[in-house]
Design a protein around this motif. Structure first.
Motif, PDB file in Angstrom:
ATOM      1  N   ASP A  13      17.622 -80.374  -5.473  1.00 26.95           N
ATOM      2  CA  ASP A  13      16.172 -80.347  -5.690  1.00 26.95           C
ATOM      3  C   ASP A  13      15.365 -79.716  -4.557  1.00 26.95           C
ATOM      4  N   LEU A  50       7.628 -83.733  -7.196  1.00 24.61           N
ATOM      5  CA  LEU A  50       8.449 -84.480  -8.148  1.00 24.61           C
ATOM      6  C   LEU A  50       9.685 -85.052  -7.461  1.00 24.61           C
ATOM      7  N   THR A  51      10.336 -84.260  -6.634  1.00 27.33           N
ATOM      8  CA  THR A  51      11.540 -84.697  -5.926  1.00 27.33           C
ATOM      9  C   THR A  51      11.229 -85.833  -4.960  1.00 27.33           C
ATOM     10  N   THR A  54      10.801 -89.051  -6.986  1.00 26.67           N
ATOM     11  CA  THR A  54      11.847 -89.461  -7.926  1.00 26.67           C
ATOM     12  C   THR A  54      12.744 -90.547  -7.339  1.00 26.67           C
ATOM     13  N   GLY A  59      14.951 -89.217  -2.878  1.00 25.32           N
ATOM     14  CA  GLY A  59      13.541 -89.471  -3.129  1.00 25.32           C
ATOM     15  C   GLY A  59      12.948 -90.266  -1.968  1.00 25.32           C
ATOM     16  N   LYS A  62       9.935 -93.576  -4.267  1.00 23.00           N
ATOM     17  CA  LYS A  62      10.687 -93.652  -5.527  1.00 23.00           C
ATOM     18  C   LYS A  62       9.892 -94.355  -6.629  1.00 23.00           C
ATOM     19  N   TYR A  66      14.431 -91.130 -12.803  1.00 21.08           N
ATOM     20  CA  TYR A  66      15.268 -89.943 -12.824  1.00 21.08           C
ATOM     21  C   TYR A  66      15.257 -89.316 -14.218  1.00 21.08           C
ATOM     22  N   HIS A  69      12.329 -87.183 -14.423  1.00 25.04           N
ATOM     23  CA  HIS A  69      12.602 -85.992 -13.619  1.00 25.04           C
ATOM     24  C   HIS A  69      13.402 -84.970 -14.434  1.00 25.04           C
ATOM     25  N   ASP A  73      12.329 -81.216 -15.601  1.00 24.31           N
ATOM     26  CA  ASP A  73      13.185 -80.057 -15.328  1.00 24.31           C
ATOM     27  C   ASP A  73      13.467 -79.272 -16.607  1.00 24.31           C
TER      28      ASP A  73
END
Length: 117
Positions: A13, A50-51, A54, A59, A62, A66, A69, A73
């Motif tokens: 990521d 986003l990373t 996540t 992350g 958090k 996931y 996420h 993606d």
């Protein structure tokens, strides 16, 4: 055979986000449409956020699942694949988006589901 684990995905990521921000400048994107450069940079910044947010190995805050996420993606991959048609990207601008879109789609498709305990 699905082999990309949540942990592997987490390690991909950050470099991908940085590449989406920097590569458009290094490759000189934007000749067919300035949006070709801007869309990648904006997506890279969003991917970085986003990373960070996540709930996975790397992350920091958090708060996002996931699964969400992976959904984002997947949607980015679809947008990248159709963007050259919608925005009339030509040459390297188009190839950049098609290659990235297919790569992200492959990563999401090769995601190995986690075992429930």
């Amino acid at each position: 055979m699905k082999f990309i684990t949540k942990r592997i995905h987490a390690f991909l990521d950050y470099p991908v986000a940085i590449a989406l921000i920097t590569l458009p400048f290094l490759l000189g994107l934007g000749n067919s449409n300035p949006l070709a450069l801007q869309l990648s940079v904006a997506t890279g910044i969003a991917a970085l956020i986003l990373t960070i947010l996540t709930d996975h190995h790397l992350g920091i805050i958090k708060v996002l699942s996931y699964k969400l996420h992976l959904t984002v993606d997947f949607l980015v991959a679809i947008v990248f694949i159709i963007a050259p048609f919608v925005f009339s990207f030509q040459g390297i601008d188009a190839y950049y988006y098609w290659v990235n879109g297919i790569a992200v789609l492959a990563v999401v498709s090769l995601h190995k589901p986690e075992l429930s305990v």
